[in-house]
Design a protein around this motif. Structure first.
Motif, mmCIF file in Angstrom:
data_model
loop_
_atom_site.group_PDB
_atom_site.id
_atom_site.type_symbol
_atom_site.label_atom_id
_atom_site.label_comp_id
_atom_site.label_asym_id
_atom_site.label_seq_id
_atom_site.Cartn_x
_atom_site.Cartn_y
_atom_site.Cartn_z
ATOM 1 N N LEU A 1 6.792 28.545 -42.918
ATOM 2 C CA LEU A 1 6.348 29.818 -43.487
ATOM 3 C C LEU A 1 4.853 29.819 -43.775
ATOM 4 C CD1 LEU A 1 9.304 30.571 -45.946
ATOM 5 C CD2 LEU A 1 8.809 31.713 -43.776
ATOM 6 N N GLN A 2 4.309 28.670 -44.165
ATOM 7 C CA GLN A 2 2.866 28.592 -44.391
ATOM 8 C C GLN A 2 2.109 28.863 -43.097
ATOM 9 O OE1 GLN A 2 2.581 24.646 -46.289
ATOM 10 N NE2 GLN A 2 1.637 25.659 -48.038
ATOM 11 N N SER A 3 2.585 28.262 -42.011
ATOM 12 C CA SER A 3 1.952 28.507 -40.714
ATOM 13 C C SER A 3 2.136 29.958 -40.291
ATOM 14 C CB SER A 3 2.555 27.562 -39.664
ATOM 15 O OG SER A 3 2.039 27.837 -38.375
ATOM 16 N N ASP B 1 -0.911 32.724 -40.177
ATOM 17 C CA ASP B 1 -1.318 33.445 -38.962
ATOM 18 C C ASP B 1 -1.411 34.950 -39.220
ATOM 19 O OD1 ASP B 1 -1.468 31.105 -37.549
ATOM 20 O OD2 ASP B 1 0.513 31.294 -36.616
ATOM 21 N N ILE B 2 -0.458 35.471 -39.993
ATOM 22 C CA ILE B 2 -0.489 36.900 -40.321
ATOM 23 C C ILE B 2 -1.749 37.240 -41.113
ATOM 24 C CG2 ILE B 2 0.597 38.678 -41.750
ATOM 25 C CD1 ILE B 2 3.296 37.605 -40.901
ATOM 26 N N THR B 3 -2.045 36.411 -42.125
ATOM 27 C CA THR B 3 -3.236 36.640 -42.952
ATOM 28 C C THR B 3 -4.504 36.590 -42.099
ATOM 29 O OG1 THR B 3 -2.136 35.673 -44.886
ATOM 30 C CG2 THR B 3 -4.545 35.813 -44.941
ATOM 31 N N ASP B 4 -4.588 35.589 -41.229
ATOM 32 C CA ASP B 4 -5.764 35.467 -40.351
ATOM 33 C C ASP B 4 -5.873 36.673 -39.426
ATOM 34 O OD1 ASP B 4 -6.352 33.047 -41.509
ATOM 35 O OD2 ASP B 4 -5.478 31.839 -39.900
ATOM 36 N N GLY B 5 -4.716 37.142 -38.935
ATOM 37 C CA GLY B 5 -4.721 38.290 -38.026
ATOM 38 C C GLY B 5 -5.212 39.560 -38.701
ATOM 39 N N VAL C 1 1.756 35.490 -50.987
ATOM 40 C CA VAL C 1 2.861 34.712 -50.419
ATOM 41 C C VAL C 1 2.382 33.307 -50.068
ATOM 42 C CG1 VAL C 1 4.334 34.455 -48.381
ATOM 43 C CG2 VAL C 1 4.213 36.657 -49.559
ATOM 44 N N PHE C 2 1.224 33.225 -49.428
ATOM 45 C CA PHE C 2 0.691 31.930 -49.004
ATOM 46 C C PHE C 2 0.413 31.044 -50.221
ATOM 47 C CE2 PHE C 2 -2.354 28.947 -47.171
ATOM 48 C CZ PHE C 2 -1.730 28.645 -45.966
#
Length: 254
Positions: free
Chosen positions: A76-78, A82-86, A230-231
Motif C-alpha cells: 500500500l505504501q508503494s 505512486d498515486i501521490t507522485d502522480g 494515508v501514506f
C-alpha cells in the motif's frame, strides 16, 4: 496400606479406646483432605501450564499475522506513493513546471480512482481475546499494547475517506472527459466473451485541458491531501506493527 489402617481402626474400637480412635479418624480425614488439595493444586498447575502453552502459540500466531500486515502495508505504501507522485506531477503540469504526454497525464489521473483497502489479520488475536488468554500474559503492558493495536482504526478510516473522495468525483460534470478512456486502463476487458468495443490505445481526453477545470483541480488537491495522510498513517502503522512484534519476541524469549 489401606488394610493396615482398617485393622488399626478395628483394634482401637475393640479395645474401647474411643479418644484415640477419634484422633485417628480426624487424622485420617486431614490426610484425605491434604491429598485432595494436592491433587487439585497439581491439576491447577497442569491447566495453567496448558493455558500458557496455548497463549505462547497464539502469540507466535500474532507475530505471523503482523508480518502479513507489514507485507500488505509495504504494498500500500508503494501503491499510494505512486498515486501521490502522480497527482503532484499533474499539478506541476498545470503550473507549467513539468511537461508530460497526454497518455502519462491520463494514467496519473485515472490511477487516483483505483483505491485499495487494508484489513488486519486478527485471527490469532481474536482467539486470545475470546478465550480470555490475554490475562495469561505476565507482561500486562504487552497485553494492553496488543489490545490497543488491534483496536486502532485510524489507517482503515483514512483509506475509507480516500475511497469516498475518489468515488465522489462526478464525471458527468466534466464534459471534456471521454468516459471510454476509463476502459483503456484494464486489458482484462479483452478477455470478456464476445467483447467487441474498440477503445483504442491512446486517451482521447485532452488532459492538459481537462485539469484546468476548477472542479478537477479541487478534486486533485483534496485527494492529494488525503493520499498524503494515508501514506503517513501507513508509516505510523508499520512502525507500531514492528515495535509490537519485537516486544512479543522479547517476551517469548524470556
Amino acid at each position: 496400606m489401606i488394610k493396615f489402617f482398617r485393622n488399626l481402626r478395628q483394634k482401637l474400637i475393640q479395645q474401647n479406646r474411643i479418644s484415640q480412635y477419634l484422633v485417628y479418624a480426624i487424622g485420617e480425614i486431614i490426610l484425605v483432605v491434604i491429598g485432595i488439595l494436592i491433587a487439585l493444586q497439581l491439576n491447577i498447575q497442569k491447566e495453567a501450564a496448558k493455558e500458557r502453552k496455548v497463549t505462547e502459540q497464539l502469540l507466535i500466531g500474532v507475530q505471523a499475522d503482523l508480518k502479513l500486515e507489514v507485507e500488505r502495508i509495504d504494498f500500500l505504501q508503494s501503491y499510494y506513493g505512486d498515486i501521490t507522485d502522480g497527482i503532484q506531477t499533474i499539478l506541476l503540469n498545470y503550473q507549467g513546471k513539468e511537461s508530460n504526454t497526454n497518455q502519462e497525464l491520463g494514467q496519473y489521473f485515472l490511477n487516483t480512482f483505483e483505491f485499495r483497502k487494508f484489513s488486519k489479520f486478527n485471527t490469532n488475536y481474536q482467539s486470545l481475546y475470546g478465550g480470555s488468554l490475554l490475562q495469561e500474559i505476565a507482561d500486562k503492558q504487552l497485553a494492553e499494547d496488543i489490545i490497543t493495536y488491534y483496536s486502532a482504526q485510524f489507517l482503515e478510516w483514512s483509506l475509507e475517506i480516500y475511497q469516498q473522495k475518489a468515488s465522489g468525483f462526478n464525471f458527468n460534470d466534466t464534459t471534456l472527459f471521454n468516459p471510454l478512456d476509463k476502459l483503456k486502463r484494464n486489458t482484462g476487458y479483452q478477455s470478456i466473451p464476445n467483447y467487441r468495443l474498440e477503445v483504442g490505445a491512446d486517451y482521447t481526453t485532452d488532459f492538459n485541458e481537462f485539469i484546468n477545470e476548477p472542479e478537477v483541480l479541487n478534486f486533485l488537491a483534496d485527494l492529494l491531501h488525503q493520499s498524503e495522510l494515508v501514506f503517513k498513517n501507513l508509516e505510523n502503522y508499520k512502525e507500531t506493527n514492528l515495535r509490537l512484534s519485537n516486544r512479543i519476541q522479547k517476551y517469548l524469549d524470556q
